[in-house]
Design a protein around this motif. Structure first.
Motif: not given
Length: 146
Positions: A86-103
């Motif tokens: 498990a990794v933690n992600v801040s909710p503020q990070e969700l809109g800053l870059h394409p998280l799903a694509g990066c992961v």
């Protein structure tokens, strides 16, 4: 921040996730740590804020995702293929870059199944009282890298 990422000064520590009844380890949660050469230990929220303020959020997320996938791959190669990290992600990070694509790209690069990586959205005091946040859903392939 970029120097810390390039020099692997931002460390990823593992916290085992244990079933107390039988003491079996079912996974790990990755915790970020950074001992700054001048400021000493930097708290995880401050690490995330530093990444954001220096426009390194995407590089930071990729670094953490790569460390998670490296751990999953290494555990699988040692016969522990059922582990979930498990990794933690801040909710503020969700809109800053394409998280799903990066992961998704990182999972594929390490040949890791998406089922082995758990993304936890952290509580953020700045937006905890905001009722307009709504539900966040990441769309990753169901099992693109087994």
């Amino acid at each position: 921040m970029s120097k810390a990422l390039a020099g692997f000064a931002i460390l990823v520590w593992c916290q085992p996730r244990v079933i107390l009844a039988d003491r079996s380890i079912v996974g790990d949660e990755l915790l970020i740590r950074w001992k700054h050469e001048r400021h000493g230990w930097i708290s995880p929220p401050d690490i995330v804020a530093a990444a954001r303020s220096t426009h390194q959020s995407e590089a930071f997320t990729l670094h953490i995702a790569a460390e998670a996938c490296r751990l999953i791959r290494d555990l699988r190669n040692r016969g522990n293929g059922d582990v979930i990290v498990a990794v933690n992600v801040s909710p503020q990070e969700l809109g800053l870059h394409p998280l799903a694509g990066c992961v998704a790209e990182t999972l594929a690069a390490f040949d890791v199944s998406p089922a082995c990586l758990e993304i936890e959205i952290t509580e953020d005091p700045a937006i905890a009282g905001n009722a307009a946040i709504g539900e966040v859903q990441l769309s990753l392939p169901s099992d693109s890298a087994s």
